[in-house]
Structures are given as structure tokens and as C-alpha cells.
Design a protein around this motif. Structure first.
Motif, short mmCIF file in Angstrom:
data_model
loop_
_atom_site.label_atom_id
_atom_site.label_comp_id
_atom_site.label_asym_id
_atom_site.label_seq_id
_atom_site.Cartn_x
_atom_site.Cartn_y
_atom_site.Cartn_z
N ARG A 1 0.63 -1.08 0.84
CA ARG A 1 -0.13 0.41 0.12
C ARG A 1 1.27 1.10 -0.20
O ARG A 1 2.16 1.86 1.02
CB ARG A 1 -1.45 0.14 0.85
CG ARG A 1 -1.53 -0.87 1.60
CD ARG A 1 -2.58 -1.43 2.50
NE ARG A 1 -0.83 -1.83 3.70
CZ ARG A 1 -1.82 -1.58 4.71
NH1 ARG A 1 -3.02 -1.30 5.47
NH2 ARG A 1 -0.50 -1.64 5.75
N SER B 1 -1.41 -0.86 -4.34
CA SER B 1 -3.11 -0.16 -4.41
C SER B 1 -2.17 1.68 -3.77
O SER B 1 -1.04 1.55 -3.17
CB SER B 1 -3.65 0.04 -3.16
OG SER B 1 -3.22 -0.40 -2.53
N ARG C 1 -2.77 5.20 -2.85
CA ARG C 1 -4.21 6.00 -2.10
C ARG C 1 -3.29 7.52 -2.37
O ARG C 1 -2.35 7.57 -1.57
CB ARG C 1 -4.07 5.78 -0.99
CG ARG C 1 -5.48 6.75 0.23
CD ARG C 1 -6.02 5.58 0.95
NE ARG C 1 -6.31 5.25 1.27
CZ ARG C 1 -7.31 4.06 2.07
NH1 ARG C 1 -5.82 3.93 2.79
NH2 ARG C 1 -7.56 3.50 2.28
N SER D 1 -5.36 5.75 -10.12
CA SER D 1 -5.23 5.58 -8.66
C SER D 1 -6.48 3.83 -8.22
O SER D 1 -6.11 3.20 -7.13
CB SER D 1 -5.18 5.75 -7.14
OG SER D 1 -6.31 6.75 -6.95
N GLU E 1 -9.12 5.58 -6.50
CA GLU E 1 -9.69 5.68 -4.85
C GLU E 1 -10.48 7.09 -4.70
O GLU E 1 -9.12 7.95 -5.96
CB GLU E 1 -8.23 5.32 -3.65
CG GLU E 1 -7.86 4.38 -3.98
CD GLU E 1 -7.25 3.59 -3.38
OE1 GLU E 1 -7.18 4.61 -1.87
OE2 GLU E 1 -6.64 2.18 -2.60
N ARG E 2 -10.57 8.02 -4.01
CA ARG E 2 -10.78 8.74 -3.46
C ARG E 2 -9.11 9.53 -3.34
O ARG E 2 -8.32 9.20 -2.96
CB ARG E 2 -12.05 9.46 -2.53
CG ARG E 2 -11.46 8.58 -0.95
CD ARG E 2 -12.21 9.42 -0.49
NE ARG E 2 -12.02 11.06 -0.46
CZ ARG E 2 -12.46 12.11 0.15
NH1 ARG E 2 -12.95 11.42 1.36
NH2 ARG E 2 -11.29 13.12 0.36
#
Ligand code: C5P
Length: 403
Positions: free
Chosen positions: A6, A33, A35, A55, A57-58
Motif C-alpha cells: 500500500r 494499491s 492512495r 488510482s 481511490e478517492r
């Protein structure tokens, strides 16, 4: 390579921010992942929408956004990451890190984290060279932060020099090194000398030189990051002791040699110190008085021990890889070859220190790595980048395996 890892990617401001989109894409392709925190300045160069799109993701933008705080506090953002990457890391963001400020979400996440941090600096060449930037960078590196780049090239502002963001594949390489086989020298012991030596004339006066210690400190940091148990024997410098490095501070060459001997055995020894060639034969224990009519005192100089040669020719306990530095002002490679033989070392890292190059005390270096196998010339690089590449070469030499 990065499956399940991550990454918290902080995108700083600057024209290079667009490359962070490619970094996201490449990291995700490796299975990570990603972020993202987009700083205020960063959001002027890339849109939250493209960052979110790539991404998946927010995107987190503002420390004081109530939604951000309610949904995901800044502490959780860093806690839920294996690595924080700042790309591009601007001069301003590095300065705020150095000061430990928490004045936006990015700086707060960086202050709140106990995870490894990788900076990919990018800025105008003169901002990069400014002593304030270099001091700030030295402070964050001394706390254990890793760096990748910057590299030399032409810039959006029309200037040329060091300051360009490392290329996205190189940033991803550095992420992989930080997270996976990042300890290729685990189980090895390393010794590095750095800085000038200071040879006393009397309790007040001394002979020394202009070495800043920057290159040696960067090498010690990089060796420690690569997992080597590293001792740095350093003459007087203004650089903070690097994180995770056993730092021994000395003054005179004789003390440097004694400290090096105490740091043995070692597998790797890198001699970057600018050891004074001569010392004053008999140091006065009292300040030498200026006497009218007596003229200046005559200083009798004697030769200092050659620390590199002494350790490279040890009949027993010689480190298996001994690396010397050669600062030359002309015929750099030819002199380096002679030195390789004379000093009995395995590699010489040679550089041109003619005053016009600005290497001495400067932040960058163009080096040639000379060994029995041949020679390699590297492009002009930041000293941290020279260190990173040198340690990569050391890791390759040791076959990346356990001792
Ligand atoms: O002979 P010269 O000073 O050019 O050699 C440079 C190399 O030797 C550097 O690696 C430096 O750290 C090392 N050296 C040393 N002790 C000395 C002089 C140089 O370790 N007295």
C-alpha cells in the motif's frame, strides 16, 4: 513485485506533477494499491479527477476538510500505508518536512508517520542548489528518509541542470528497493570515512581542507538503507549524523585511522574522507604567541598515515571490497588507474574537483568508477544519487545474497 503493498503517494506542486500519474499507473501495474494526497500546489498541475481515475481511490486534499477528517484521519492515512512516496517533492515541501511542520494534509501525514518515506525531489536547478534546500534535505535524510533523483536535464523553465524529477520507472524501482529486497547488504558490515581531517597547530589553530563530507554521509546512509551495519568515521562537518549509522566523530588523521581499525572487521570499506596529507610535527599545547620582530613560526610538517592504503594492505582482516576516492583536477581517469594500484584498492571513484566544477562542498558530482574490470562514467548526479548507484553496484558485487 509490489502485490499487496500500500503506497501513500503525496503529489506536490510543480510542472513535474504530471509524471506522478505515470508513477501511479506503474505502481498499480506492479500490484500495489495507491492512495493519493494532492497538495494545494499539486492540484494546480494535475486534477483530482485524473488522480482518482488512475488510482481507483478517492483523492485526499485538505487537512481541514471535515469530510476528509471524518472519513479518514491523517493518522490513518499514513498508518494504512507501507510506504509514503512524495513525487514531486518540492523545495517547499522538503523545507516543511525538515521543520516538522503540519500545516497541510501532506505535511501532517509525513509528520504523523513512522513508515519509510521516499522523496523524489523536483525543482529549478538553482532552488536545488540553494544551501537552504540542501540543508533541509540533509536533515530529512539524516532522519532516514530515502531519495531518488533529481536528475540532470532541461527544465520546463528553460534552464538546464540538476532538478528534474527522476523518471517514473526509476521512482518505481526505488519503491521496490524500499519495500522488497531493499536490504541486499543485510548481514554485511561497512565502514565509511568522510569529511576533512583537522590537524592542530596549537589549541586554537589548525590545518584542514574544504571537504564538506556530503558524499561520504550520503554513501553511509545508502549502505545503511541497504541493510549493512555501517560505521561512519567522520572528520568535522556540519552535517547531522545519518539515521541508522554508527557515527564516530574524529579530528586528526591519526584518530581517523584508529577509529577505522576499531570498526573492523568489515566487508565493505569506502574512503571518501579528504585526509590531510600532512600534520604539524609537534603540536604546541599552548597558543603560539605572535612576537614582535620574531617573524612567523616555522611549522615542521610530517606525513599523515594513508588510511585507505593501510587498510587495503592489511595482511589479515582486509575488507573484501575496498573503495577509494580520487579527487583530481586533470587527467582524472589516468590518475585514478595509478591510484588504484598504488593504494591496493578494488575500485576508485574518481571525480574532477577543479574549482570550476563546484564539486568540493557542492551537491553534485560527475564520477568515473575505475576497477580492474574497466571504467564507467556516470552522468552528473546529485551526491545522494551517486551514493545510491554506488551502493547498487556494491550490492551487485556481493551478488545480493546473504554473506
Ligand atoms: O592520495 P589521495 O589523497 O589522492 O587519495 C585519495 C584516497 O585516499 C581517498 O579515498 C582518501 O579517502 C584516501 N586517503 C586516506 N588517507 C590519506 C590520504 C588519502 O585514506 N592520508
Amino acid at each position: 513485485m509490489l502485490a499487496g503493498k500500500r503506497i501513500l503517494l503525496i503529489i506536490g506542486g510543480g510542472i513535474a506533477a504530471y509524471k506522478s500519474l505515470e508513477v501511479i499507473r506503474l505502481l498499480r501495474r506492479q500490484g500495489a494499491s495507491v492512495r493519493c494526497i494532492l497538495t494545494e500546489a499539486g492540484s494546480r498541475f494535475v486534477t483530482p479527477l485524473s488522480v482518482a481515475g488512475l488510482s481507483g481511490e478517492r483523492v485526499y486534499e485538505d487537512l481541514f476538510s471535515l469530510t476528509d477528517e471524518a472519513e479518514m484521519g491523517h493518522i490513518r492515512l499514513s498508518r494504512e500505508a507501507d510506504l509514503l512516496v512524495v513525487a514531486p517533492a518540492t523545495a517547499n515541501l522538503i523545507a516543511r518536512m525538515a521543520q516538522g511542520r503540519a500545516d497541510d494534509l501532506a505535511a501532517t501525514a509525513l509528520l504523523a508517520t513512522d513508515k519509510p518515506v521516499l522523496l523524489a525531489p523536483a525543482m529549478n536547478v538553482r532552488m536545488w542548489h540553494h544551501p537552504a534546500t540542501q540543508e533541509n534535505l540533509a536533515r530529512v535524510i539524516a532522519r532516514g528518509t530515502r531519495t531518488v533523483g533529481p536528475v540532470e536535464g532541461s527544465m520546463a523553465c528553460g534552464e538546464y541542470g540538476i532538478g528534474r524529477l527522476a523518471e517514473p520507472p526509476d521512482i518505481v524501482e526505488a519503491v521496490i528497493a524500499a519495500l522488497t529486497s531493499g536490504k541486499p547488504l543485510a548481514g554485511r558490515r561497512a565502514l565509511v570515512t568522510a569529511g576533512p581531517t583537522l590537524e592542530a597547530i596549537d589549541p586554537i589553530r589548525f590545518i584542514s581542507n574544504r571537504s564538506s563530507g556530503k558524499q561520504g554521509y550520503a554513501i553511509a546512509s545508502a549502505l545503511a538503507e541497504a541493510g549493512a551495519a555501517t560505521t561512519l568515521v567522520t572528520g568535522p562537518t556540519s552535517i547531522p549524523a545519518p539515521a541508522g549509522v554508527n557515527t564516530v566523530r574524529v579530528e586528526a588523521a591519526a584518530d581517523m585511522l584508529a577509529a577505522c581499525n576499531s570498526a573492523l572487521p568489515a566487508d565493505i570499506a569506502v574512503f571518501t574522507a579528504a585526509v590531510a596529507d600532512w600534520r604539524v610535527d609537534s603540536t604546541s599545547s599552548e597558543k603560539i604567541k605572535k612576537q614582535d620582530g620574531a617573524g612567523p613560526p616555522q611549522l615542521h610538517l610530517v606525513e599523515n598515515p594513508d588510511i585507505l592504503r593501510t587498510i587495503a594492505t592489511l595482511p589479515k582482516g582486509r575488507p573484501s571490497l575496498v573503495i577509494g576516492f580520487a579527487a583530481e583536477t586533470q587527467d582524472v581517469i589516468a590518475h585514478a588507474r595509478t591510484k588504484l594500484a598504488r593504494k591496493a584498492c578494488d575500485w576508485i571513484v574518481a571525480n574532477d574537483v577543479a574549482p570550476a566544477t563546484g564539486v568540493l562542498g557542492g551537491d553534485e558530482n560527475t564520477v568515473h568508477v575505475v576497477s580492474a574490470a574497466g571504467e564507467e562514467t556516470w552522468p552528473k548526479l546529485a551526491k545522494q544519487e551517486v551514493a545510491r548507484r554506488l551502493v547498487e553496484r556494491v550490492a551487485r558485487h556481493f551478488g545480493r545474497g546473504q554473506p
